[in-house]
Structure formats: C-alpha cells, structure tokens
Write an enzyme that holds these catalytic residues in place. Structure first.
Site, short mmCIF file in Angstrom:
data_model
loop_
_atom_site.label_atom_id
_atom_site.label_comp_id
_atom_site.label_asym_id
_atom_site.label_seq_id
_atom_site.Cartn_x
_atom_site.Cartn_y
_atom_site.Cartn_z
N GLU A 75 0.83 -1.21 0.00
CA GLU A 75 0.00 0.00 0.00
C GLU A 75 0.87 1.26 0.00
OE1 GLU A 75 -2.27 -3.15 2.42
OE2 GLU A 75 -0.20 -2.49 2.13
N GLY A 97 6.16 -2.06 14.62
CA GLY A 97 5.49 -1.00 13.89
C GLY A 97 4.50 -0.21 14.72
N ARG A 98 3.67 -0.89 15.51
CA ARG A 98 2.63 -0.19 16.28
C ARG A 98 3.19 0.50 17.52
NH1 ARG A 98 2.12 -5.52 16.17
NH2 ARG A 98 2.14 -6.79 18.07
N GLU A 140 -3.92 -5.82 17.55
CA GLU A 140 -2.84 -6.49 16.85
C GLU A 140 -1.88 -7.15 17.83
OE1 GLU A 140 -1.40 -5.09 12.78
OE2 GLU A 140 0.30 -4.55 14.05
N LYS A 171 -2.85 -10.75 2.94
CA LYS A 171 -1.89 -10.15 2.00
C LYS A 171 -1.52 -11.15 0.90
CE LYS A 171 0.48 -6.97 5.19
NZ LYS A 171 1.80 -6.66 5.79
#
Length: 551
Positions: free
Chosen positions: A212, A268-269, A354, A513
């Site tokens: 994305e 990432g989070r 997540e 994905k």
C-alpha cells in the site's frame, strides 16, 4: 506459568467472582465512604480513578498475587534489558529505548543501542530545523509548507494521532497530511489539498516494500515529476524515507542521506517514538517531540519501579483481564473528552488488537480462554448521542476509560465546563443507574397517571453497575500525551503475560496479503487462475463482467 487458566489463583479468582458478581457499585460506595481514596492514584499531572470498578480489596489482592505468579517484575526487566521476548521473531522489544532519557545504556546482543538512537534523533532534529526555518527548499526554490506522511498501520496511526492531539503545538505555516489507504481516493484528496512545489513526502516503510505504501508513494512520485515537466531530479527535494532498505530508497530517487533509520527491535505499532515520528517532529518541532519522549520515559520509570498496588498500567491491565476473563466482557471502550484526542481510540485499536488478538500461547498451543478485547470508542460528548444508549441500558457489559483534561487549549465561554460536567456525569450514571423506585418517584412528581407510570417504568430504569476508569490530566501537552500512550503500551504487555501470549508479533495480517497478491494478478489479467471457493469465485467473476474485462 504455561497455562494461566490452570493456575490455583485463576481458580481462586473464579470463586471470588461468584461471591461478588451480584454486588452493585452503589452498595460498594455506600458501604465505604473512602472508596475513592483507596482506589485512585495521583501521579505527576494525572489522576487515575478506578473506584468505579466491580472489585473489592480482596479482588485486587488476588490480582496482584497473579501478577507475582507470572513473574511480572522479572518479565518487565527482561523487556527493559533487551532480552528477546518476541519469541516467534527472535527479537528484542525496545520501544522504551527510543525514549530513554536516563543516560544509561541499553544492550541488544551486547551492543549499546542508545548510540544509534541518539544519532537518528540528532539527524531528525537537524532536518526539522532545516524544514521549519525554510532552509530546505523545494525544487522550484519555494519553502516547504505541506508534509505528507505515506505509510500504513503503525507507520500511519501513531504519527497521525499525535499530530492531531498536539495541534496547538504545530507550526503555524506547516500543514501535515497522512495517506495510508490503497484506495486512490485517500491520496487524490490529499493531493488536492497541497501545492506540490511546496510539499515534502515522507515514505515510511521499514522494508520499503509495503504494498500500500509503495503504491501510494509511486503515484505521488509520478504526479510530482509530471508537475515539474518530467524532471526526475525533483524527487530528491520533495521525498525522504523512513526505512532500512537503502538500495530501494536510492532506486526510488531519494538521496540516502535523507533516509532515516530504525531497527527490527521497534515494532510498527510501537514506532511513533522512532524515525517513524519524523512527521511529528516536522510539525511540532524537536523540542516538543523530546517532551513527548520524556513523558513516555516518566511512565516507563513508573511502570518499572512502582509497586503493583500503585502502578497505573499494571492496574489498568489487571482490570481489563478481570472483566474479560471473569465477567465475559468482549469489548473495551475508550472515550476521550477532548476533540484533539479524537484519533486516540483508532490508534489504541491497533495497539491492543494487533498485540493481543491471539489464540496460540507461547508454547504454540491453542488457547481455551478469552484474550485481547475488541477496543473501540469515540470522543465525548458525541458518543453520548449515539452509542451510549447501549452502555447504559444494553445487554453488553463494556468496561470503559474516560479521559479528560482539566485545562483546555480553547477556553471558549463555558464550553469546557459543560464538557467536564458530562464527563463526570456519565461515569456516575453508568455506576449508579436509576432504580425503579427513583423513576416512579420522578414520574409521580411529574403528575403522570398510574397507568403511564406502569407502562414507562421499565423503559426509564437503568441497571447501573457498569464499570469505568476516569483519567484526569492537567492539560494535554507533549509530555502528558507521551505518558498516556506509554501507560496503554505497558498495560498491553502485562495482559499478554497474563494470557501467556506473544504481544509483539502479528502473523494474523499475513494470510490476507498473500491471497490479495494472487487475486490482484487475476484482476489485472482478467482471468481466474487460482482455486477459490464458490463465493470468492463468483464475486471476482461478477467484478470482471461488470468492469467489462474479458476472461
């Protein structure tokens, strides 16, 4: 503890739950005038009130014993010392190193990571000074007035939320935008709102391969080059990268000097504290970003060093565990009474769901108890006029956090007084409810007939006994926001330990994905080459027919 469900303390909590499950919060407050004092904590600029929860001192005693049984203190030290607690990816979990203000080293594989952290922070500082002072100019010589962060997930939600929350601290001549959705509408609308010759794009992707993000970045690059009449050199003046893939960044046309690094021990989070926060730095300035880091560091120290009985994130975690695993609560509400915090529930959704949306424990075995909650929310008072009906009179138990600042950045007339009146009233109403006797007396005073009273009585009654935490903050500043976010991060970590799961991987996002990659090729070619179930096959065929693509 491999299976918390089989723990004697879990069994003791089950028996205790049976003994208090019918107790009403009204009665608990009535029987103990000191309940607020016992079950609230003042820390720095925070008041954490958890007295409106369905618990007693014995409840807390059992929960604290459980925290000791899972060796919580030892596990906290494992994280802070850089041990590889992300077992499925064999990685350390060191977002705490990104905001370490102590001057003490933090090691991964014998290497002090603080030198690298400081180096990147210094690079971010210098770059932000160039942009904010207009030393950095676009390809046409104009200063940068628009920042567009292109990322997704943790590379978008954290910086987006913080920039919105700290709007009062933003540069008055710089506007920040975020693009994450692969839906072309997201990028198209942002491109309408900026002047390309005054725009800096930040491409945030650790691997520089995220589908994305790279699709959006390539489209933005194409539009920029078209704007400058085919000049590919313009890319260097209008694109920077937050990544570790220097070759891909260079191939894109970004000068590697303008690549900002972060590391595999940053999930990432949990990454807004890293170079992923570059958009934050450009918007609010490095001094305010460092205050954000400092606030988080103070919360880290509180979490690491405070006894559980006064430890805010530990208590937050234990309460969520109590409701999920004994009361059967499946969702958790986050309700900020501050418009600048409107994106906080969105951000916390990823952080919680997540991290702890897992069904396999650390030993690779299927779990037979409830783990992470479904987290949701919206700013007050908007929520009061939409979904609060369910909170008050619905069949679901929804434990909730109510968050509000004592001081507002926008003291318009009596707006803030009304806002806080609602903040205090909602938690009281959820706790107390309204009995049939109270409703009957109220209707009798309004001179309603006996028949009307009988008919309306059940509809106007409220059961109450709905739990909530109240978090009052002196003011939403970079420092207090940093502390608030860090409290939630640590709460998630503690709950993961209670459920014996790895809070720091996210394998569940991969399958979709993989399938999307296959289907994308089919849509592009106009022919089905993979095996699909009849529903998916029918949907794809319908799309291909209606879009007039032959197959």
């Amino acid at each position: 503890m491999n299976s918390p469900f089989n723990s004697p303390l879990w069994n003791a909590l089950e028996e205790h739950y049976k003994s208090i499950s019918q107790l009403h919060l009204r009665d608990l407050f009535h029987s103990d005038p000191q309940r607020f004092t016992k079950f609230s904590i003042c820390w720095n600029e925070f008041l954490f009130d958890y007295s409106k929860n369905r618990l007693t001192e014995k409840t807390l005693s059992l929960l604290f014993q459980l925290a000791n049984e899972i060796n919580l203190s030892e596990n906290i030290e494992k994280m802070f010392s850089g041990q590889k607690i992300n077992l499925t990816e064999n990685r350390s979990v060191l977002h705490i190193a990104l905001r370490n203000r102590s001057g003490q080293p933090i090691y991964v594989d014998g290497h002090n990571v603080m030198d690298e952290v400081k180096k990147v922070l210094e690079k971010m500082k210098n770059f932000s000074l160039d942009i904010r002072s207009q030393q950095w100019r676009g390809y046409s010589g104009k200063p940068i007035k628009y920042i567009v962060n292109i990322g997704i997930g943790g590379s978008d939600l954290g910086p987006r939320m913080v920039c919105r929350a700290l709007t009062p601290y933003g540069h008055k001549e710089i506007k920040v935008h975020f693009v994450s959705n692969i839906d072309g509408t997201d990028l198209a609308e942002v491109l309408k709102a900026v002047e390309l010759d005054q725009t800096l794009f930040i491409v945030s992707s650790k691997t520089f391969t995220t589908k994305e993000t790279l699709t959006n970045a390539q489209t933005a690059r194409k539009k920029l080059i078209e704007y400058f009449g085919g000049e590919t050199k313009a890319v260097e003046k209008h694109f920077v990268a937050v990544s570790t893939n220097e070759k891909a960044v260079k191939d894109f046309g970004i000068n590697p000097i303008n690549m900002f690094e972060f590391w595999d021990w940053v999930g990432g989070r949990f990454s807004l504290w890293s170079a992923i926060g570059l958009s934050i730095v450009l918007y609010i300035g490095m001094e305010n970003f460092e205050e954000l880091l400092y606030g988080a560091y103070l919360a880290d120290e509180h979490f690491r060093n405070t006894p559980f009985e006064k430890n805010i994130p530990v208590i937050m975690a234990l309460l969520g565990f109590w409701y999920g695993n004994f009361f059967g609560a499946e969702t958790y509400g986050i309700f900020p009474y501050d418009q600048y915090l409107e994106l906080l529930p969105n951000y916390l959704q990823q952080l919680y769901m997540e991290s702890n949306g897992k069904r396999i424990n650390k030993e690779g075995k299927l779990i037979h108890y409830q783990t992470g909650p479904i987290l949701w929310g919206n700013p007050g008072t908007n929520g009061q006029h939409s979904f609060f009906q369910l909170l008050h009179q619905g069949t679901h138990l929804v434990p909730s956090d109510f968050i509000a600042p004592i001081e507002t950045h926008n003291p318009l007339d009596n707006h803030h007084l009304i806002l806080l009146s609602n903040f205090f009233a909602q938690t009281e109403a959820l706790m107390k409810g309204k009995t049939e006797e109270e409703v009957k007396e109220e209707m009798e005073k309004a001179n309603l007939s006996a028949d009307e009273i009988k008919r309306l009585l059940p509809h106007r009654s409220f059961p109450g006994n709905r739990p909530s935490n109240s978090i009052l903050i002196t003011k939403i500043t970079p420092k207090t926001l940093g502390s608030l976010i860090a409290f939630y991060e640590h709460s998630i970590f503690v709950q993961g330990l209670l459920w014996n799961i790895n809070s720091f991987d996210q394998w569940g996002v991969e399958l979709g994905k993989q399938l999307a990659t296959k289907i994308e090729k089919e849509l592009a070619s106009g022919s089905l080459v993979s095996e699909h179930d009849c529903s998916t096959k029918g949907l794809i065929e319908h799309y291909l027919r209606e879009s007039r693509v032959k197959f």
